[in-house]
Design a protein around this motif. Structure first.
Motif, PDB file in Angstrom:
ATOM      1  N   ILE A  64       0.833  -1.204   0.000  1.00 32.85           N
ATOM      2  CA  ILE A  64       0.000   0.000   0.000  1.00 32.85           C
ATOM      3  C   ILE A  64       0.869   1.256   0.000  1.00 32.85           C
ATOM      4  CG2 ILE A  64      -1.660   1.322   1.374  1.00 32.85           C
ATOM      5  CD1 ILE A  64      -2.797  -1.426   2.278  1.00 32.85           C
ATOM      6  N   ALA A  65       1.913   1.267   0.823  1.00 28.50           N
ATOM      7  CA  ALA A  65       2.785   2.446   0.914  1.00 28.50           C
ATOM      8  C   ALA A  65       3.513   2.697  -0.395  1.00 28.50           C
ATOM      9  CB  ALA A  65       3.795   2.264   2.048  1.00 28.50           C
ATOM     10  N   THR A  66       4.060   1.652  -1.003  1.00 30.45           N
ATOM     11  CA  THR A  66       4.792   1.855  -2.256  1.00 30.45           C
ATOM     12  C   THR A  66       3.860   2.247  -3.396  1.00 30.45           C
ATOM     13  OG1 THR A  66       4.722  -0.530  -2.679  1.00 30.45           O
ATOM     14  CG2 THR A  66       6.740   0.367  -1.693  1.00 30.45           C
ATOM     15  N   LEU A  67       2.651   1.710  -3.409  1.00 27.50           N
ATOM     16  CA  LEU A  67       1.697   2.082  -4.452  1.00 27.50           C
ATOM     17  C   LEU A  67       1.276   3.546  -4.309  1.00 27.50           C
ATOM     18  CD1 LEU A  67       0.033   1.207  -6.879  1.00 27.50           C
ATOM     19  CD2 LEU A  67      -1.779   0.569  -5.298  1.00 27.50           C
ATOM     20  N   CYS A  68       1.024   3.978  -3.087  1.00 29.69           N
ATOM     21  CA  CYS A  68       0.655   5.386  -2.858  1.00 29.69           C
ATOM     22  C   CYS A  68       1.819   6.314  -3.210  1.00 29.69           C
ATOM     23  CB  CYS A  68       0.233   5.599  -1.411  1.00 29.69           C
ATOM     24  SG  CYS A  68      -1.334   4.838  -1.009  1.00 29.69           S
ATOM     25  N   GLY A  69       3.023   5.961  -2.782  1.00 25.37           N
ATOM     26  CA  GLY A  69       4.192   6.778  -3.102  1.00 25.37           C
ATOM     27  C   GLY A  69       4.447   6.847  -4.587  1.00 25.37           C
ATOM     28  N   TRP A  70       4.320   5.719  -5.258  1.00 26.74           N
ATOM     29  CA  TRP A  70       4.531   5.688  -6.705  1.00 26.74           C
ATOM     30  C   TRP A  70       3.508   6.554  -7.421  1.00 26.74           C
ATOM     31  CZ3 TRP A  70       1.453   4.085 -10.767  1.00 26.74           C
ATOM     32  CH2 TRP A  70       2.087   4.020 -12.013  1.00 26.74           C
ATOM     33  N   THR A  71       2.239   6.434  -7.037  1.00 25.34           N
ATOM     34  CA  THR A  71       1.176   7.185  -7.698  1.00 25.34           C
ATOM     35  C   THR A  71       1.357   8.690  -7.515  1.00 25.34           C
ATOM     36  OG1 THR A  71      -0.322   5.337  -7.303  1.00 25.34           O
ATOM     37  CG2 THR A  71      -1.320   7.449  -7.880  1.00 25.34           C
TER      38      THR A  71
END
Length: 166
Positions: A64-71
């Motif tokens: 979840i954290a990496t997906l939010c950061g990437w987006t």
């Protein structure tokens, strides 16, 4: 020019530099653009490796954290690369860039430590390592975002020296 059917576009390449595919290549090739591209790449790699592991609470939070950061990083990169940030004026994009970089640093460290400590698999350890590489590029991005924000703040104050801000 009137006989050729072409008009001078005020937002042409003279204003924004070299443009390819609608993107300002001077931003894409700048330090900020390269750092954003590296942040996007490292975050996407850590996200992909974490999705391969896929089990455990720490891994789910890391996904979840990496997906939010990437987006968020991709949106900010696109806004600056396409000069859309000049059209969307309700958001101070320089501060948003700084906050996203700072938030990603804190979040990736807080979520990456349990991923590295938990004994899942070598793939989860690799995801955590790439997450920490992303933290390093987000940390450098914090510095450059702060610098850019200060420069834009100085530019705005010199442009509006007679304007009253209530």
């Amino acid at each position: 020019m009137a006989s050729s059917g072409k008009e001078a576009d005020p937002s042409s390449s003279a204003d924004h530099g070299e443009r390819k595919c609608g993107l300002d290549m001077t931003y894409v090739k700048s330090i900020n653009g390269i750092l954003k591209a590296k942040q996007i790449g490292w975050s996407l790699l850590a996200f992909t490796l974490a999705c391969i592991v896929g089990n455990g609470v720490a891994i789910v939070f890391f996904i979840i954290a990496t997906l939010c950061g990437w987006t968020m990083t991709f949106v900010i990169w696109f806004m600056f690369a396409s000069h859309t940030y000049k059209k969307v004026t309700r958001v101070n994009w320089f501060i948003a860039d700084l906050l996203v970089s700072l938030g990603a640093c804190v979040l990736y460290v807080a979520i990456g430590i349990p991923v590295l400590i938990s004994p899942f698999s070598p793939v989860s350890i690799a995801a955590g390592v790439f997450g920490f590489i992303a933290v390093a590029s987000y940390g450098a991005g914090c510095f450059y975002s702060f610098k850019r924000w200060r420069e834009s703040k100085k530019r705005q104050s010199s442009d509006n020296q007679y304007a009253v801000d209530y």
